[in-house]
Motif scaffolding. Structure first.
Motif, short mmCIF file in Angstrom:
data_model
loop_
_atom_site.label_atom_id
_atom_site.label_comp_id
_atom_site.label_asym_id
_atom_site.label_seq_id
_atom_site.Cartn_x
_atom_site.Cartn_y
_atom_site.Cartn_z
N PRO A 806 -7.60 3.43 -1.79
CA PRO A 806 -6.33 2.77 -1.41
C PRO A 806 -5.70 3.43 -0.19
O PRO A 806 -5.62 4.67 -0.09
CB PRO A 806 -5.46 2.95 -2.66
CG PRO A 806 -6.44 3.05 -3.79
CD PRO A 806 -7.62 3.78 -3.23
N GLY A 807 -5.27 2.61 0.74
CA GLY A 807 -4.72 3.11 2.00
C GLY A 807 -3.46 3.93 1.83
O GLY A 807 -3.14 4.77 2.66
N LYS A 808 -2.70 3.70 0.75
CA LYS A 808 -1.45 4.41 0.55
C LYS A 808 -1.62 5.63 -0.37
O LYS A 808 -0.66 6.08 -0.99
CB LYS A 808 -0.40 3.46 -0.04
CG LYS A 808 0.02 2.35 0.92
CD LYS A 808 1.15 1.51 0.32
CE LYS A 808 1.61 0.43 1.28
NZ LYS A 808 2.73 -0.37 0.70
N ILE A 809 -2.84 6.15 -0.42
CA ILE A 809 -3.08 7.32 -1.27
C ILE A 809 -2.17 8.48 -0.88
O ILE A 809 -1.79 9.32 -1.69
CB ILE A 809 -4.57 7.74 -1.18
CG1 ILE A 809 -4.92 8.78 -2.24
CG2 ILE A 809 -4.91 8.25 0.21
CD1 ILE A 809 -5.15 8.21 -3.59
N GLY A 810 -1.74 8.50 0.37
CA GLY A 810 -0.86 9.57 0.85
C GLY A 810 0.54 9.53 0.28
O GLY A 810 1.30 10.49 0.42
N ASP A 811 0.88 8.40 -0.36
CA ASP A 811 2.20 8.31 -1.01
C ASP A 811 2.29 9.21 -2.24
O ASP A 811 3.40 9.53 -2.69
CB ASP A 811 2.50 6.87 -1.42
CG ASP A 811 2.73 5.95 -0.24
OD1 ASP A 811 2.83 6.47 0.90
OD2 ASP A 811 2.80 4.72 -0.44
#
Length: 939
Positions: A806-811
Motif C-alpha cells: 500500500p502506497g500509504k504505508i508511511g502513515d
C-alpha cells in the motif's frame, strides 16, 4: 454555736429555694421553635429524597429538637443545619465493595432531590452542611449567596456540578467554605474574584474544582488576611504566579496545591509564609533543584514534594527543619547519596524517598544517642540504587509499622534484629541481592506483621523448622525466587487470612499437601508456578472475591482432571502440567474470566499422558468452544508452545524449518463468538494451531483488540478489508488509561517481532500487533490497513499475498517492526516507507518487488538481506545499481541491528525508540506510572 448552725441551715435552705425558682423561671421561659422557620424546614424536607429516613424526627411543632437542627437558646432561631451524611465514606470499599453492597448502603444514606429556597426564611442561619450527599449533578443554588449571617458552608462531595455561583461572594461573614469533591472537576470556576469579598475567611477548600481558567486566583486569595488553610489540590492550576507585593495572607498555616499541572518554579513569596506548618506540592511538573530557601520554613511539620521532577541532591537546609513529622520526596529524579544528616529530623514519623536515583549506602536510621527517629512509623526507600548491607540498628526502630527497601541492589544478609520490630505490619525487601538464611529469629516479635515480601532475592534461603508456628497472621506473602523447598513450607498451614500468596520459582519439589485446599481455597491471588509441585489440582471454593481472583499454577507436575472453576476467577493458568479433561464450571456459567491460558503441548515427560487436546478430533471442533464464548475476556491465548530447537524466522522461504515437539492440536475454524461476545477482548493469540478457513469478519467487531496473533495456522482466503476497523490499533496504547489495565496477567503472549519469537509479559500494554504470518492467505493487502496508525508490529510474512505494498504505508508512523517477506508482492517499494522514522526491523525478502529502493532515514541503514529474493530491486544498500546511478559507495561503518535477547525485556529498546518527545513528557508527568509499570515485574 447552736445559733450559728441554725443560721447556716436557714441560709442553705434559702439558697436551694432560690435555685429552684431560677430553674422554674428558665424552664417556663424556654424559647420554642419559630413557626415560620419550622414551616420553611418542612418545605425543605418535602423536596428531598430520604431513603434511609434520616429525617424521620422532623415531625411535630418543636423543630429545635429535630435531628441536625440547632437553635439559639435565647431567640429560638435556627442557627445550625447539619445534614452531613453520617455514613463514613470508605474509598476502598466504594470501589471494591462486593456486589456493590457498600455502594448501595452508602447511596441509600445520601439525601437527594432539590434544595428548596424556603431555607432563606432561616434568617439567622450561621452553619450549613450538606456534605457527602447526592444532589445528582444539579448546580449550587444561587440563593445560597443570600444567607447574610452564614459563617460555615460545607457542600463537599455532594455531587454538585456546573459553575460555582459567584453569589457566594456575598456571604461577607463566611469563615469556612468547603466545595471540595474527589469526583474531580464537576464544579468549575473561571474566576476567583468573588473570593476576595470573603474578608473573614479562615478555611477555603476548593479541591477538585476546575480552576484551569482562573488566572487571578492568587490575587484573590492574597486579599484574605485571616486565611489559615487553603486547599486547591486537583484543580488544574498550571502555575504559582509571582506576587507584586508581599503576601497579605501571612496567617496561612496549611497550603495544598498537589495533583495539579504546575510546571513553574516555586516563587520566592512562598518562603515568606513563616507560619506555614503544612505544604503539599506533590504530583505536579516542578523541575530543577529543591530550593535551599525551604530552610526558612522552620515551623513546617508536613512537606510533600513527591511526583515532580526535582533532579539534584537534597539540599542540606531541609535537614534543619527539625519540626518535620512528614517528608515525602518520592518519585522525583533526586540524585546523590542520602545524607546521614537525615537522621537529625528527630520528629519524623513518615519518610518516603521511593523511586529516585539515590546511590550509595543506606543511612543508619537506627535510633542514635539523641533518641532521634524513635517515633518513625513509615520508612520507604525503594526503587533507588542503594547498595551495601542493611544495618542491624534498624531493629531499634521500635515504632516502625512499614519498612520498604525493595528494588535496590542491597546485599548481605537480613539482620536478625528485625525480629525486634514488634509493631511492624509491612516488610518489603523484594528485588535486591540479599542472601543467607532467614530463620525464626527474624520474625520473633513480629506479631502484627500482615504483609511480607522478599521476592526476587535468589540467594535467600528460608531455614525454619517444620514445627515452626509464626507469631503473625499474614494477608500478603510474596517470596517468589527465594528458596523455600524442596518440601512444601509447612508454616504456611498456620496462615489463615492470606489473600495473596506468591511462591513461584522457590525450589519446591513436593506433593501439594492435603491442608492446602482448606487453607487457600478462597485466596484472591495465588501464584505457585514454576516449581515441581505434584498431585491433583486444588479445588477452589466459590468466594465472590473482589478484586477477581488470579490463579496461576503453570509449569508444575499437577496431573489428573481439571477441577471445577469458581465463577469469580479473572485469570486462570494451568499450562505446562499434566492435567486433562474438559473445563468444568462451578455454580453455572456466569464466569468473570478475562485471562485464560491453556497452552497445549504433546511433550511427554516421565511416561505421563499428554495434555488433553481439549477439542473434538472427530468433528474438528473445540469441545469447549461454546463454553469459552461465555467469558468476558480481555486476554485469550491458545497458542502452542515452542520448545528449544526452534529456528527463529529469517529470510528463508521454506516454512518447514519450524521444528517443534508434537502436532498442532486445535483444529477447526475461528469461532464466531470471538467477535460476537468478546467486546472487551484486547489480546487474542491463536498462534501455531491447526485453524483453517478464512479469517472471519466477526473479528472486526472487537473494538478493543490491540493484539491479533493468528500466525502458523492453515488459514486461507483474503485479509478482510474490515481489518482497518480495529479502533484500538489507531490509538496510542502507551497512554495512561492503558497502563492502568487491571489485569495482572501472570503469563505471557507470544509474538514474532524484529524477526525473533518473543514472549511479552509486563510490556503487554505497550504492544499493538497484527501477526498473520505463515498461513495461506491470498489476495492484496487492504489499503485501509494503513489507517491503523497506532500499530507497532505488522507481520504478514509467509503467505501468498499479491499486488503492491500500500502506497500509504508511511502513515503508520508507530511501526517498529514490519515483515512482508515470503509472499508474491510486486511493484515498487512505496517512497512513503522512508517516513517510518521508528522502524528498527524491516523484511521484504523473497517477493517480486522491483525498482529503486527509496532513499532516506532507516532504509539505507538496514542489512541488504532484507531485500533478498527481489531480483528487480536496485539502489543502495544493494550492490545492484539502477540505471543512471553512480557506483555505490562502500559502507564499511554500517553495523547490523542488534536483535537482542529472546525475552520480554528486549521489547524496551525498540519500544522507547519509537516514542516521540511529546509522549515521553506526558508519560513522565503522570504521577506514579513508571513505579506502577515496574511493580508488575515483582513476583
Amino acid at each position: 454555736m447552736a445559733i450559728s448552725g441554725t443560721i447556716f441551715i436557714l441560709f442553705t435552705l434559702v439558697f436551694i429555694h432560690g435555685l429552684t425558682i431560677c430553674s422554674s423561671q428558665t424552664n417556663s421561659s424556654r424559647v420554642k421553635c419559630i413557626d415560620r422557620e419550622r414551616i420553611a424546614l418542612s418545605k425543605f424536607r418535602k423536596s428531598l429524597t430520604d431513603e434511609s429516613s434520616r429525617l424521620s424526627s422532623w415531625i411535630g411543632q418543636e423543630c429545635c429538637s429535630w435531628k441536625g437542627i440547632t437553635c439559639s437558646n435565647k431567640t429560638g432561631h435556627v442557627l445550625k443545619l447539619n445534614l452531613h451524611n453520617p455514613t463514613p465514606f470508605d474509598n476502598d470499599k466504594f470501589y471494591n465493595s462486593q456486589d456493590g453492597e457498600y455502594i448501595a448502603y452508602y447511596s441509600k444514606s445520601c439525601l437527594a432531590g432539590e434544595l428548596n429556597p424556603a431555607l432563606l426564611d432561616l434568617k439567622q442561619l450561621q452553619f450549613l452542611d450538606l456534605s457527602m450527599n447526592n444532589f445528582s449533578g444539579s448546580e449550587i443554588p444561587k440563593f445560597f449567596g443570600s444567607f447574610q449571617n452564614l459563617k460555615h458552608l460545607n457542600l463537599s462531595v455532594a455531587r454538585f456540578q456546573g459553575n460555582v455561583p459567584p453569589h457566594i461572594g456575598n456571604l461577607s461573614r463566611l469563615e469556612v467554605l468547603d466545595l471540595s469533591d474527589f469526583w474531580t472537576n464537576r464544579l468549575t470556576s473561571e474566576s476567583l474574584h468573588w473570593v476576595s469579598s470573603l474578608s473573614y475567611l479562615k478555611h477555603l477548600d476548593l479541591s477538585g474544582v476546575s480552576l484551569g481558567r482562573a488566572k487571578n486566583w492568587l490575587d484573590s486569595v492574597n486579599g484574605l488576611p485571616f486565611l489559615t488553610k487553603l486547599n486547591l489540590s486537583n484543580t488544574l492550576v498550571a502555575t504559582i504566579p509571582p506576587l507584586t507585593r508581599r503576601p497579605n495572607f501571612t496567617s496561612l498555616v496549611s497550603l495544598d496545591l498537589q495533583w495539579n499541572i504546575i510546571t513553574s518554579d516555586i516563587p520566592h513569596w512562598l518562603f515568606d509564609l513563616s507560619n506555614l506548618i503544612e505544604l503539599h506540592l506533590d504530583g505536579n511538573g516542578i523541575r530543577g533543584p529543591i530550593p535551599e530557601a525551604f530552610g526558612k520554613l522552620t515551623n513546617l511539620t508536613v512537606l510533600g514534594l513527591s511526583r515532580n521532577y526535582f533532579n539534584t541532591s537534597v539540599p542540606d537546609s531541609l535537614f534543619n527543619l527539625r519540626n518535620l513529622t512528614y517528608l515525602d520526596l518520592s518519585q522525583n529524579k533526586l540524585q546523590g547519596t542520602i545524607s546521614n544528616a537525615i537522621v537529625n529530623l528527630c520528629n519524623l514519623k513518615f519518610l518516603d524517598l521511593t523511586d529516585n536515583r539515590f546511590t550509595g549506602k543506606i543511612p543508619d536510621f537506627g535510633i542514635n544517642q539523641n533518641d532521634c527517629l524513635q517515633d518513625l512509623d513509615v520508612l520507604r526507600i525503594s526503587y533507588n540504587s542503594l547498595h551495601g548491607p542493611i544495618s542491624a540498628s534498624f531493629g531499634t526502630l521500635s515504632s516502625l509499622r512499614e519498612l520498604d527497601i525493595s528494588n535496590n541492589i542491597v546485599n548481605g544478609s537480613i539482620p536478625s534484629s528485625f525480629g525486634q520490630l514488634s509493631n511492624l505490619e509491612k516488610l518489603e525487601l523484594s528485588n535486591n541481592s540479599l542472601s543467607g538464611m532467614v530463620t525464626e529469629l527474624h520474625f520473633s516479635k513480629m506479631s502484627k506483621l500482615t504483609e511480607l515480601s522478599m521476592s526476587l532475592n535468589n540467594l535467600l534461603v528460608f531455614n525454619v523448622s517444620s514445627e515452626w508456628i509464626p507469631p503473625f497472621q499474614l494477608k500478603t506473602i510474596k517470596l517468589s525466587s527465594c528458596t523455600l523447598g524442596p518440601l512444601f513450607p509447612s508454616w504456611l498451614k498456620t496462615q489463615e487470612n492470606v489473600v495473596e500468596l506468591r511462591i513461584s520459582r522457590t525450589g519446591i519439589s513436593d506433593r501439594l499437601p492435603d491442608w492446602f485446599e482448606k487453607v487457600y481455597s478462597r485466596v484472591h491471588y495465588l501464584d505457585i508456578s514454576k516449581n515441581n509441585i505434584s498431585g491433583e489440582l486444588p479445588q477452589f471454593e466459590e468466594a465472590n472475591n473482589r478484586p477477581f481472583r488470579r490463579l496461576i499454577l503453570n509449569s508444575n507436575s499437577f496431573d489428573g482432571s481439571l477441577r471445577p472453576l469458581p465463577s469469580d476467577v479473572l485469570l486462570w493458568d494451568v499450562s505446562n502440567n499434566f492435567v486433562s479433561g474438559n473445563i468444568p464450571i462451578q455454580n453455572g456459567t456466569n464466569l468473570t474470566l478475562e485471562v485464560l491460558i491453556l497452552k497445549i503441548t504433546r511433550l511427554h515427560r516421565r511416561n505421563r499422558k499428554p495434555v488433553d487436546a481439549r477439542f473434538d478430533k472427530q468433528h474438528s471442533t473445540w469441545r469447549n468452544s461454546e463454553f469459552l464464548g461465555k467469558f468476558t475476556t480481555v486476554v485469550l491465548t491458545l497458542a502452542q508452545q515452542q520448545f528449544p530447537g526452534t529456528t527463529p524466522v529469517s529470510g528463508e522461504r521454506d516454512v518447514s524449518q519450524y521444528s517443534r515437539c508434537g502436532e498442532k492440536l486445535i483444529h477447526g475454524v475461528i469461532p464466531p463468538w470471538i467477535g460476537e461476545n468478546q467486546q472487551y477482548l484486547a489480546f487474542l493469540s491463536l498462534q501455531s494451531n491447526n485453524f483453517h478457513g478464512e479469517i472471519t469478519e466477526k473479528l472486526c467487531q472487537v473494538p478493543q483488540l490491540q493484539l491479533l496473533n493468528l500466525a502458523r495456522n492453515n488459514l486461507t482466503g483474503n485479509i478482510p478489508p474490515c481489518i482497518g476497523n480495529f479502533s484500538a490499533m489507531i490509538t496510542d496504547h502507551s497512554s495512561i488509561e492503558y497502563l492502568m489495565l487491571d489485569v495482572d496477567y501472570g503469563g505471557s503472549i507470544p509474538g514474532i517481532i524484529n524477526g525473533i519469537e518473543r514472549r511479552y509479559t509486563k510490556t503487554m500494554p505497550f504492544l499493538t500487533s497484527i501477526d498473520i504470518s505463515d498461513n495461506s492467505i491470498v489476495g492484496e493487502i487492504p489499503d485501509n490497513l494503513t489507517g491503523l496508525v497506532g500499530l507497532r508490529n505488522l507481520n504478514l510474512a509467509g503467505n501468498n499475498l499479491t499486488g503492491r505494498i500500500p502506497g500509504k504505508i508511511g502513515d503508520m508512523q508507530e511501526l517498529i517492526s514490519l515483515d512482508l517477506s515470503r509472499n508474491e508482492l510486486s511493484g515498487q517499494i512505496p517512497p512513503s516507507l522512508s517516513d517510518l522514522n521508528f522502524l528498527t526491523y524491516l523484511n521484504l525478502s523473497y517477493n517480486n518487488l522491483s525498482g529503486r529502493i527509496p532513499n532516506g532515514n532507516q532504509l539505507r541503514t538496514l542489512d541488504p538481506s532484507v531485500y533478498l529474493g527481489n531480483d528487480g530491486l536496485c539502489g543502495a544498500p544493494l550492490v545492484r545499481r539502477c540505471d543512471g546511478d553512480a557506483p555505490a559507495p562502500q559502507d564499511n561503518d554500517r553495523t547490523d541491528i542488534n536483535e537482542g535477547d529472546d525475552d520480554d525485556d528486549s521489547l524496551f529498546p525498540w519500544f522507547y525508540a519509537g516514542i516521540g518527545p511529546g509522549f515521553l513528557f506526558g508519560f513522565l508527568v503522570v504521577c506514579g506510572i513508571l513505579h506502577f509499570v515496574r511493580s508488575w515485574s515483582l513476583g
